[in-house]
Design an enzyme around this catalytic site. Structure first.
Site, PDB file in Angstrom:
ATOM      1  N   GLY A 247       0.829  -1.195   0.000  1.00 14.64           N
ATOM      2  CA  GLY A 247       0.000   0.000   0.000  1.00 14.64           C
ATOM      3  C   GLY A 247       0.863   1.244   0.000  1.00 14.64           C
ATOM      4  N   GLY A 248       2.012   1.152  -0.665  1.00 15.57           N
ATOM      5  CA  GLY A 248       3.013   2.218  -0.620  1.00 15.57           C
ATOM      6  C   GLY A 248       2.739   3.404  -1.511  1.00 15.57           C
TER       7      GLY A 248
ATOM      8  N   ASP B 217      -2.902  -7.218  -5.550  1.00 20.56           N
ATOM      9  CA  ASP B 217      -3.926  -7.229  -4.507  1.00 20.56           C
ATOM     10  C   ASP B 217      -3.340  -7.871  -3.259  1.00 20.56           C
ATOM     11  OD1 ASP B 217      -6.118  -7.628  -2.851  1.00 20.56           O
ATOM     12  OD2 ASP B 217      -7.415  -8.415  -4.427  1.00 20.56           O
ATOM     13  N   MET B 218      -3.207  -7.105  -2.188  1.00 14.31           N
ATOM     14  CA  MET B 218      -2.584  -7.625  -0.969  1.00 14.31           C
ATOM     15  C   MET B 218      -3.403  -8.732  -0.322  1.00 14.31           C
ATOM     16  SD  MET B 218      -3.150  -4.418   1.635  1.00 14.31           S
ATOM     17  CE  MET B 218      -4.790  -3.715   1.926  1.00 14.31           C
TER      18      MET B 218
ATOM     19  N   HIS C 156      -5.179  -0.025   9.848  1.00 16.54           N
ATOM     20  CA  HIS C 156      -6.305   0.665  10.489  1.00 16.54           C
ATOM     21  C   HIS C 156      -7.470   0.874   9.518  1.00 16.54           C
ATOM     22  CE1 HIS C 156      -5.327   5.182   9.489  1.00 16.54           C
ATOM     23  NE2 HIS C 156      -5.170   4.404   8.444  1.00 16.54           N
TER      24      HIS C 156
ATOM     25  N   ASP D 251       1.098  -1.779  -4.679  1.00 14.41           N
ATOM     26  CA  ASP D 251      -0.189  -1.101  -4.507  1.00 14.41           C
ATOM     27  C   ASP D 251      -1.113  -1.499  -5.652  1.00 14.41           C
ATOM     28  OD1 ASP D 251      -2.235   0.829  -3.735  1.00 14.41           O
ATOM     29  OD2 ASP D 251      -0.632   1.925  -2.709  1.00 14.41           O
ATOM     30  N   ARG D 252      -2.303  -0.929  -5.658  1.00 12.58           N
ATOM     31  CA  ARG D 252      -3.248  -1.208  -6.736  1.00 12.58           C
ATOM     32  C   ARG D 252      -2.622  -0.844  -8.080  1.00 12.58           C
ATOM     33  NH1 ARG D 252      -7.337   2.681  -5.851  1.00 12.58           N
ATOM     34  NH2 ARG D 252      -5.834   3.736  -4.509  1.00 12.58           N
TER      35      ARG D 252
END
Length: 353
Positions: A196-197, A239-240, A257, A219-220
């Site tokens: 998600g960097g 996709d993580m 979060h 990331d996407r």
């Protein structure tokens, strides 16, 4: 007339003050947004010294009828620490503070993009759906307001996706201040994947500090496509929830979060898989909030609890205390962890399988 439950008049007045303070709290956000849009921090910075109100009004070309109103705005924001209020030649003057310096374009860190994104009506208006959100089991305020979750909305709206990415990149600049004191966290690693960097702001900071460390920004696909790579920085789309590129370490900065415990378990399982079968002992590095009401200052706890509500509303996510983090780790077989302070409200968590 109804009963006051035996309360003193002074208590009732305090209750009213608290009620009104929160009722008008949206004005705080709009005041902040207005000084960014007007470029006031930039004007004061360019001026090179505290600026008098009359000089500021002249540069802004404020109509005479509105000078008093803008003075009220500046006085209010100075009261809250966004400006320092001074007297120069018997005239009101204003200087930048640590908060407003973060809004000066061309400096780093620069958080104006974060302000503009979070206070965009597309996002902020969704909070009017909080009552309905309470009764909808799986929907966020975004789902209710716009008919899709945040990530789908960003995919379908490239212009807002760009605003969002700029905001996240600006926030990541704060990592430059924090991570320079955390060299031991990255020493000895040969590779790290920033899950998600975004556009790679944090990864670039790490690359500059550790030129021999291979950094992968994951990331996407629509976020990382066509971004410029170099010898030790690469971008991978994916996709993580399906898989994460292999590396010695995985970084999750302000990611978990956003998600429910169930989703976090899946992400952590994939992180665990990504660092397995390495010649060196791998680890997962989390940069996120750890709620600690007993030890944190009141204002820090206030911010953490506020962000907890925000994450719940927008993404059905949550901020967690140490016990909640520990439970997540143990549920996916991650028992060895260490929590260290990082910024004023973020912590760094190192986890070993």
């Amino acid at each position: 007339m109804g009963s006051n439950n035996g309360r003193k008049a002074s208590e009732i007045f305090q209750g009213q003050a608290l009620l009104y303070r929160h009722m008008f709290a949206f004005v705080d956000s709009m005041c902040l947004k207005s000084i960014v849009e007007l470029g006031i921090p930039n004007i004061i910075h360019k001026h090179g010294q505290p600026i008098t109100l009359s000089e500021l009004m002249s540069i802004l070309q404020v109509p005479p009828a509105k000078v008093g109103h803008v003075q009220s705005l500046m006085r209010y924001l100075a009261h809250h620490g966004f400006f320092e209020r001074l007297r120069i030649h018997e005239k009101d003057a204003y200087a930048l503070t640590a908060a407003s310096e973060l809004l000066v374009k061309g400096t780093e860190p620069y958080l104006a993009p974060m302000v503009e994104c979070m206070l965009d009506p597309t996002l902020s208006a969704s909070f009017h759906q909080m009552k309905k959100w309470v009764y909808e089991e799986d929907l966020s305020v975004f789902d209710i307001s716009l008919g899709s979750n945040l990530w789908d909305f960003l995919t379908k709206n490239p212009a807002y996706n760009e605003i969002f990415n700029e905001a996240m990149a600006s926030d990541s600049q704060m990592s430059n201040l924090a991570l320079r004191d955390c060299k031991l966290v990255f020493e000895g690693l040969e590779s790290i994947v920033d899950v998600g960097g975004g556009t790679g702001t944090t990864a670039k900071i790490i690359c500059e500090a550790f030129p021999n460390l291979k950094c992968i920004v994951f990331d996407r696909p629509q976020v990382v496509e066509n971004l410029l790579e170099n010898n030790n920085l690469t971008y991978v789309g994916g996709d993580m929830f399906k898989s994460i590129p292999k590396a010695n370490a995985v970084l999750l900065k302000w990611i978990l979060h956003d998600w429910t415990d169930k989703d976090c378990r899946k992400i952590l399982e994939n992180c665990k898989e990504a660092i397995s079968n390495n010649s060196k002992r791998g680890k997962i590095i989390i940069i996120d909030i750890v709620i600690n009401e007993k030890q944190d200052e009141h204002k820090v706890t206030e911010l953490k609890l506020l962000l907890d509500v925000a994450m719940a509303c927008v993404l059905n996510g949550k901020e967690r205390n140490e016990e909640e983090w520990k439970k997540l780790f143990m549920e996916v077989g991650l028992q060895d962890y260490k929590i260290s302070p990082l910024t004023g409200y973020l912590s760094l968590i190192e986890i070993y399988p």
